[in-house]
Write an enzyme that holds these catalytic residues in place. Structure first.
Site, PDB file in Angstrom:
ATOM      1  N   GLN A  74       1.131  -1.033   0.019  1.00  0.00           N
ATOM      2  CA  GLN A  74       0.053   0.035  -0.073  1.00  0.00           C
ATOM      3  C   GLN A  74       0.683   1.220  -0.074  1.00  0.00           C
ATOM      4  OE1 GLN A  74      -3.292  -0.643   2.927  1.00  0.00           O
ATOM      5  NE2 GLN A  74      -1.820  -2.065   3.732  1.00  0.00           N
ATOM      6  N   HIS A 100      -1.578   1.661  -4.360  1.00  0.00           N
ATOM      7  CA  HIS A 100      -1.910   3.035  -4.215  1.00  0.00           C
ATOM      8  C   HIS A 100      -1.283   4.123  -4.805  1.00  0.00           C
ATOM      9  CE1 HIS A 100      -3.819   1.692  -0.153  1.00  0.00           C
ATOM     10  NE2 HIS A 100      -4.492   1.397  -1.058  1.00  0.00           N
TER      11      HIS A 100
HETATM   12  P1  OAD Z   1      -1.268   2.880   8.950  1.00  0.00           P
HETATM   13  O1  OAD Z   1      -0.848   3.993   9.318  1.00  0.00           O
HETATM   14  O2  OAD Z   1      -2.759   2.672   9.065  1.00  0.00           O
HETATM   15  O3  OAD Z   1      -0.795   1.475   9.850  1.00  0.00           O
HETATM   16  C1  OAD Z   1       0.598   1.280  10.192  1.00  0.00           C
HETATM   17  C2  OAD Z   1       0.565   0.161  10.906  1.00  0.00           C
HETATM   18  O4  OAD Z   1       2.061   0.141  10.942  1.00  0.00           O
HETATM   19  C3  OAD Z   1      -0.093   0.108  12.028  1.00  0.00           C
HETATM   20  O5  OAD Z   1      -0.490  -1.058  12.376  1.00  0.00           O
HETATM   21  C4  OAD Z   1       1.234   0.356  13.217  1.00  0.00           C
HETATM   22  O6  OAD Z   1       1.016  -0.484  14.406  1.00  0.00           O
HETATM   23  C5  OAD Z   1       2.291  -0.656  12.301  1.00  0.00           C
HETATM   24  N1  OAD Z   1       3.697  -0.207  12.538  1.00  0.00           N
HETATM   25  C6  OAD Z   1       4.267   1.026  13.117  1.00  0.00           C
HETATM   26  N2  OAD Z   1       5.636   0.824  13.256  1.00  0.00           N
HETATM   27  C7  OAD Z   1       5.836  -0.306  12.801  1.00  0.00           C
HETATM   28  C8  OAD Z   1       7.111  -1.127  12.439  1.00  0.00           C
HETATM   29  N3  OAD Z   1       8.351  -0.602  12.658  1.00  0.00           N
HETATM   30  N4  OAD Z   1       7.236  -2.387  11.851  1.00  0.00           N
HETATM   31  C9  OAD Z   1       6.174  -2.926  11.596  1.00  0.00           C
HETATM   32  N5  OAD Z   1       4.804  -2.199  11.591  1.00  0.00           N
HETATM   33  C10 OAD Z   1       4.595  -0.995  12.234  1.00  0.00           C
HETATM   34  O7  OAD Z   1      -1.030   2.416   7.522  1.00  0.00           O
HETATM   35  P2  OAD Z   1      -1.474   1.715   6.421  1.00  0.00           P
HETATM   36  O8  OAD Z   1      -2.251   0.447   7.037  1.00  0.00           O
HETATM   37  O9  OAD Z   1      -0.523   1.437   5.514  1.00  0.00           O
HETATM   38  O10 OAD Z   1      -3.785   5.007   1.708  1.00  0.00           O
HETATM   39  O11 OAD Z   1      -2.479   2.507   5.820  1.00  0.00           O
HETATM   40  C11 OAD Z   1      -3.052   2.043   4.693  1.00  0.00           C
HETATM   41  C12 OAD Z   1      -3.455   3.256   3.950  1.00  0.00           C
HETATM   42  O12 OAD Z   1      -4.195   4.290   4.636  1.00  0.00           O
HETATM   43  C13 OAD Z   1      -2.496   4.104   3.172  1.00  0.00           C
HETATM   44  O13 OAD Z   1      -1.878   3.239   1.835  1.00  0.00           O
HETATM   45  C14 OAD Z   1      -2.972   5.346   2.720  1.00  0.00           C
HETATM   46  C15 OAD Z   1      -3.590   5.476   4.198  1.00  0.00           C
HETATM   47  O14 OAD Z   1      -4.723   6.542   3.919  1.00  0.00           O
HETATM   48  C16 OAD Z   1      -3.850   5.920   0.741  1.00  0.00           C
HETATM   49  O15 OAD Z   1      -3.298   6.986   0.638  1.00  0.00           O
HETATM   50  C17 OAD Z   1      -4.884   5.684  -0.159  1.00  0.00           C
END
Ligand code: OAD
Length: 255
Positions: A104, A122
């Site tokens: 993503q 994305h």
């Molecule tokens: P999020 O910001 O929603 O989630 C990030 C995740 O990474 C959380 O569950 C954290 O706990 C975890 N995390 C943090 N640090 C970490 C680390 N060092 N190692 C592993 N995990 C860690 O991000 P996404 O799930 O990617 O969409 O968000 C999905 C989409 O929402 C994005 O692609 C974007 C956003 O709106 C668009 O822009 C269309």
């Protein structure tokens, strides 16, 4: 804290896998200095309102505000380097011969780490396109080749005069067709999915691990916090991907 036993259990699942794949989210790039979206304090959406910055309507209403927001994010992505999590995935690809990564993320850190099968659901923040895609989908434009006042917001398409926008997916938009069909092909044939650094709230990406499971795949999550997807996992390795992925790789290589 993840124990060696938990790492070994996940490594055992990986050892029996013939067609593994990966789904990544913003967490995998956090240790490269790129903020996630939903971290309570530092997350982008904790500081900025996505409805004003990441929708087609927001761009129509205030193109300069949206353009400047993406310029600010590009400044964070440009100097970032792959971290041990990205590098371990590239090594894992070599071990299996193939390791599709459905991401993503709009950065290119998986590519720069050496992985070769990246599906960008994305889009890519470093690219720009005509907002009307006047020459086909996507009509990519090299903005560096255009002479325009950078302080004045987005430039216009040299073909049709429409505004140029970042080649990323905004809220309310459908995913790029090829990326989606490539991802579905992976999900239908994989036998194990590593789910790394995603909160599992944005669809359709959030549904993909569940679809893979429906087709018989095992699921391993790497995340320092529980996500929406954690209850569906066969194994949850609680920690940062830059710390856990190298441990998992080492356990895999020991056997
Ligand atoms: P999020 O910001 O929603 O989630 C990030 C995740 O990474 C959380 O569950 C954290 O706990 C975890 N995390 C943090 N640090 C970490 C680390 N060092 N190692 C592993 N995990 C860690 O991000 P996404 O799930 O990617 O969409 O968000 C999905 C989409 O929402 C994005 O692609 C974007 C956003 O709106 C668009 O822009 C269309």
């Amino acid at each position: 804290m993840v124990t060696d036993v938990q790492i070994e259990q996940a490594a055992a699942l990986l050892r029996t896998s013939r067609r593994p794949c990966v789904l990544t989210g913003a967490g995998v790039s956090k240790e490269s200095g790129i903020p996630t979206f939903r971290d309570a304090l530092e997350g982008l959406w904790a500081q900025y309102d996505p409805s004003e910055l990441a929708t087609p309507t927001a761009f129509e209403r205030n193109p300069k505000l949206v353009w400047d927001f993406y310029e600010m994010r590009r400044e964070r992505v440009r100097p970032a380097q792959p971290n041990p999590g990205h590098l371990a995935l590239a090594t894992l690809e070599k071990r299996y011969g193939a390791l599709p990564i459905i991401t993503q993320n709009v950065d290119d850190l998986h590519e720069r780490a050496g992985s070769t099968q990246i599906i960008h659901l994305h889009g890519l923040i470093a690219r720009d396109r005509c907002s009307r895609n006047c020459q086909g989908d996507p009509t990519l434009i090299d903005v560096d080749a255009l002479g325009w006042d950078r302080s004045a917001g987005p430039p216009v398409c040299p073909h049709c005069g429409a505004l140029i926008r970042p080649d990323v997916v905004w809220f309310g938009e459908i995913l790029p067709e090829k990326a989606l069909s490539d991802a579905i092909a992976v999900i239908e044939t994989t036998d194990l999915m590593l789910v790394i650094g995603t909160s599992g709230v944005v669809h359709p990406a959030a549904r993909m691990p569940l679809e893979a499971k429906r087709h018989g795949a095992k699921l391993i999550e790497i995340n320092p916090f529980r996500s929406e997807l954690t209850p569906h996992m066969d194994a949850w390795l609680e920690g940062a991907s830059g710390a856990i992925m190298p441990r998992l790789l080492a356990a895999l290589e020991q056997a």
